[in-house]
Design a protein around this motif. Sequence first.
Motif, PDB file in Angstrom:
ATOM      1  N   HIS A 175       1.089   9.424  29.922  1.00 22.08           N
ATOM      2  CA  HIS A 175       1.473   8.165  30.571  1.00 22.08           C
ATOM      3  C   HIS A 175       1.371   6.976  29.616  1.00 22.08           C
ATOM      4  CE1 HIS A 175       1.364   9.762  34.705  1.00 22.08           C
ATOM      5  NE2 HIS A 175       0.388  10.531  34.251  1.00 22.08           N
ATOM      6  N   GLY A 190      -5.054  -9.959  38.543  1.00 18.21           N
ATOM      7  CA  GLY A 190      -4.370 -10.946  37.715  1.00 18.21           C
ATOM      8  C   GLY A 190      -3.367 -11.782  38.491  1.00 18.21           C
ATOM      9  N   THR A 191      -2.756 -11.192  39.509  1.00 22.33           N
ATOM     10  CA  THR A 191      -1.762 -11.937  40.303  1.00 22.33           C
ATOM     11  C   THR A 191      -2.444 -13.067  41.063  1.00 22.33           C
ATOM     12  OG1 THR A 191      -0.549  -9.870  40.539  1.00 22.33           O
ATOM     13  CG2 THR A 191       0.099 -11.656  42.002  1.00 22.33           C
ATOM     14  N   ASP A 204      -0.017 -16.628  31.035  1.00 22.03           N
ATOM     15  CA  ASP A 204      -0.279 -15.323  31.621  1.00 22.03           C
ATOM     16  C   ASP A 204      -0.695 -14.421  30.454  1.00 22.03           C
ATOM     17  OD1 ASP A 204      -0.083 -12.699  32.456  1.00 22.03           O
ATOM     18  OD2 ASP A 204       1.642 -13.051  33.755  1.00 22.03           O
ATOM     19  N   TYR A 256       9.723  -1.122  30.207  1.00 19.92           N
ATOM     20  CA  TYR A 256       9.311  -2.470  30.584  1.00 19.92           C
ATOM     21  C   TYR A 256      10.100  -3.461  29.751  1.00 19.92           C
ATOM     22  CZ  TYR A 256       5.030  -0.618  32.813  1.00 19.92           C
ATOM     23  OH  TYR A 256       4.146   0.041  33.613  1.00 19.92           O
ATOM     24  N   SER A 268      -5.551  -9.934  33.374  1.00 24.55           N
ATOM     25  CA  SER A 268      -5.585  -8.818  34.335  1.00 24.55           C
ATOM     26  C   SER A 268      -6.545  -7.751  33.824  1.00 24.55           C
ATOM     27  CB  SER A 268      -4.195  -8.193  34.462  1.00 24.55           C
ATOM     28  OG  SER A 268      -4.285  -6.960  35.158  1.00 24.55           O
ATOM     29  N   HIS A 283      -1.784  -9.140  29.126  1.00 32.05           N
ATOM     30  CA  HIS A 283      -1.766  -8.092  28.089  1.00 32.05           C
ATOM     31  C   HIS A 283      -2.618  -8.473  26.887  1.00 32.05           C
ATOM     32  CE1 HIS A 283       2.693  -7.195  29.416  1.00 32.05           C
ATOM     33  NE2 HIS A 283       1.823  -7.056  30.399  1.00 32.05           N
TER      34      HIS A 283
HETATM   35  N1  T4K Z   1       1.350 -10.537  34.415  1.00 31.29           N
HETATM   36  C1  T4K Z   1       1.772  -9.544  33.620  1.00 31.29           C
HETATM   37  C2  T4K Z   1       2.508  -9.888  32.364  1.00 31.29           C
HETATM   38  C3  T4K Z   1       1.508  -8.203  33.962  1.00 31.29           C
HETATM   39  O1  T4K Z   1       1.958  -7.202  33.156  1.00 31.29           O
HETATM   40  C4  T4K Z   1       0.797  -7.927  35.137  1.00 31.29           C
HETATM   41  C5  T4K Z   1       0.508  -6.548  35.504  1.00 31.29           C
HETATM   42  C6  T4K Z   1       0.354  -9.016  35.934  1.00 31.29           C
HETATM   43  C7  T4K Z   1       0.660 -10.314  35.544  1.00 31.29           C
HETATM   44  C8  T4K Z   1      -0.395  -8.827  37.221  1.00 31.29           C
HETATM   45  O2  T4K Z   1      -1.713  -8.366  37.011  1.00 31.29           O
HETATM   46  P1  T4K Z   1      -2.433  -7.523  38.189  1.00 31.29           P
HETATM   47  O3  T4K Z   1      -2.244  -8.314  39.465  1.00 31.29           O
HETATM   48  O4  T4K Z   1      -1.807  -6.163  38.243  1.00 31.29           O
HETATM   49  O5  T4K Z   1      -3.879  -7.486  37.759  1.00 31.29           O
HETATM   50  C9  T4K Z   1       1.458  -1.573  35.938  1.00 31.29           C
HETATM   51  C10 T4K Z   1       0.236  -2.281  36.476  1.00 31.29           C
HETATM   52  O6  T4K Z   1       0.014  -1.939  37.831  1.00 31.29           O
HETATM   53  C11 T4K Z   1       0.316  -3.772  36.342  1.00 31.29           C
HETATM   54  O7  T4K Z   1      -1.002  -4.268  36.542  1.00 31.29           O
HETATM   55  C12 T4K Z   1       0.780  -4.169  34.936  1.00 31.29           C
HETATM   56  N2  T4K Z   1       0.978  -5.598  34.824  1.00 31.29           N
HETATM   57  C13 T4K Z   1       2.096  -3.485  34.655  1.00 31.29           C
HETATM   58  C14 T4K Z   1       2.623  -3.816  33.285  1.00 31.29           C
HETATM   59  O8  T4K Z   1       1.876  -2.058  34.696  1.00 31.29           O
HETATM   60  P2  T4K Z   1       3.437  -0.351  37.148  1.00 31.29           P
HETATM   61  O9  T4K Z   1       4.056  -0.545  38.475  1.00 31.29           O
HETATM   62  O10 T4K Z   1       4.327  -0.130  35.993  1.00 31.29           O
HETATM   63  O11 T4K Z   1       2.261   0.734  37.190  1.00 31.29           O
HETATM   64  P3  T4K Z   1       2.213   2.245  37.591  1.00 31.29           P
HETATM   65  O12 T4K Z   1       1.513   2.356  38.887  1.00 31.29           O
HETATM   66  O13 T4K Z   1       3.544   2.855  37.437  1.00 31.29           O
HETATM   67  O14 T4K Z   1       1.207   2.792  36.470  1.00 31.29           O
HETATM   68  C15 T4K Z   1       1.620   2.978  35.118  1.00 31.29           C
HETATM   69  C16 T4K Z   1       0.974   4.267  34.602  1.00 31.29           C
HETATM   70  O15 T4K Z   1      -0.426   4.081  34.517  1.00 31.29           O
HETATM   71  C17 T4K Z   1       1.183   5.458  35.494  1.00 31.29           C
HETATM   72  O16 T4K Z   1       2.216   6.238  34.952  1.00 31.29           O
HETATM   73  C18 T4K Z   1      -0.129   6.209  35.481  1.00 31.29           C
HETATM   74  C19 T4K Z   1      -1.125   5.272  34.849  1.00 31.29           C
HETATM   75  N3  T4K Z   1      -2.213   4.925  35.793  1.00 31.29           N
HETATM   76  C20 T4K Z   1      -1.942   4.125  36.860  1.00 31.29           C
HETATM   77  C21 T4K Z   1      -2.932   3.796  37.727  1.00 31.29           C
HETATM   78  C22 T4K Z   1      -2.661   2.896  38.908  1.00 31.29           C
HETATM   79  C23 T4K Z   1      -3.480   5.422  35.558  1.00 31.29           C
HETATM   80  O17 T4K Z   1      -3.725   6.160  34.588  1.00 31.29           O
HETATM   81  N4  T4K Z   1      -4.467   5.090  36.423  1.00 31.29           N
HETATM   82  C24 T4K Z   1      -4.265   4.293  37.520  1.00 31.29           C
HETATM   83  O18 T4K Z   1      -5.225   4.020  38.262  1.00 31.29           O
HETATM   84  O19 T4K Z   1       2.503  -1.629  36.892  1.00 31.29           O
END
Ligand code: T4K
Length: 392
Positions: free
Chosen positions: A19, A73-74, A168, A326, A192, A171
């Motif tokens: 991943h 982070g949101t 923001d 992304y 975040s 990262h």
């Molecule tokens: N601003 C920016 C620029 C951001 O990139 C983000 C979040 C935020 C604000 C908001 O912050 P937060 O409110 O989230 O704190 C993921 C993250 O969920 C997200 O936090 C992050 N950016 C974004 C870049 O990546 P998705 O929808 O692509 O995630 P998802 O669920 O497909 O997970 C990605 C991979 O991570 C999965 O293939 C498996 C792995 N994973 C996922 C989870 C949930 C794990 O290994 N363990 C886990 O618990 O958004």
Amino acid sequence: MTGKIIEKNTKLAFEQPLHVGQSNLPSKEKLKEQFRGIFERRFFTNHGPIVRELDERLSDYFGVKHAVSVTNGTVALMCAIVILGLKGEVVVPSFTFPATVHALTWAGVTPVFCDVDMETHTITPENVEQKITQNTSAILGVHLWGRACNTHGLKLLAERYNLKIIFDAAHAIGSTFKGEKVGCFGDIECFSFHATTILNAAEGGCITTNDDSVGNLFRTARNFHTTETFGRVFPRINGKMTEAQAAMALLSLDDLPKNIAMNKKRYEAYANRLKGLPGVKFVDYAHGEKSSYQYIVVKIDEEKLKISRNSLVAELMANNVLARTYFSPGVHKARPYCELYPEYNGTLPVTEHLSKTLMQLPNGQSITLNDIETVCDLICEIVEQNLHCEKK
Ligand code: T4K
């Protein structure tokens, strides 16, 4: 995880998926110890001792007066926008995770999408200036991939137009700009600590600021009913970080230097192995700055590589290498924004170009250097096979 390319004609290079953003784990034993304390105290939330310790440790780490933790982070972004009193329009990149823009929308502020720079993937003072109108109240920059924005140039611009400035920094923990650590720029920076970030609190985040009044207002905003600060009235929210999140965050903070060094090593392993492949460019982190190395970002030149970014990603995924694209599409092209603001269509050429050409490769604790060798072999093999098919 170790993997090897399975003999020709069998399907998968990896038996288990690799991943982007797989969680880095802290020590299970130390986490158990923290949880024992939480259970003994029977104190789970409302800013207990672990959250207070985390806030202190974070402000030391960033070298700022106030680091205030929050549930994610949101919510950090949403509270930052409300306490700074932003109204009207805020200039923001479209090339970001949608949460950056959602936070503005929830606060009733209009996002004004700005293009990013082709090299740094961040907004520039020149691009932002073109978007400023008499309704603009702030600039919201994103330190994408852990590469800091031109914080100094944006600050000068904000001062010239009397605008607030938020970064923001989801990262960018551990990153620098001109040697100064991200965390000390703008009116507020928002981080975040999601499970996929380099500082894993499961969910979580924080803001940083050197402004006492902003720090105190943020503490008020994140907690719907304290009597801490009643100086200003605005809608408050439940943004409290729990003790369990803070325990994870503290242990991840201990591991942060080690994990950044590990990510850097993996970035270098990929980049060295694929440096001869025409049409594959690793997004550079160097520039004499520190970085979180949270993402390994590759730009694909379809003309030179003779295979499109999407086809390459599809082949990698078919082999259990779950590369990501992304941020595709840019936020201005995603719902609801493409319907709310159709006028941006076709006006952000760099964003549209990057969203069609970038991919991210797996990184983090669960990816071994052997895995990286195998992923790189796989990429070369996919490219070669594609060339072969084209020639036929
Ligand atoms: N601003 C920016 C620029 C951001 O990139 C983000 C979040 C935020 C604000 C908001 O912050 P937060 O409110 O989230 O704190 C993921 C993250 O969920 C997200 O936090 C992050 N950016 C974004 C870049 O990546 P998705 O929808 O692509 O995630 P998802 O669920 O497909 O997970 C990605 C991979 O991570 C999965 O293939 C498996 C792995 N994973 C996922 C989870 C949930 C794990 O290994 N363990 C886990 O618990 O958004």
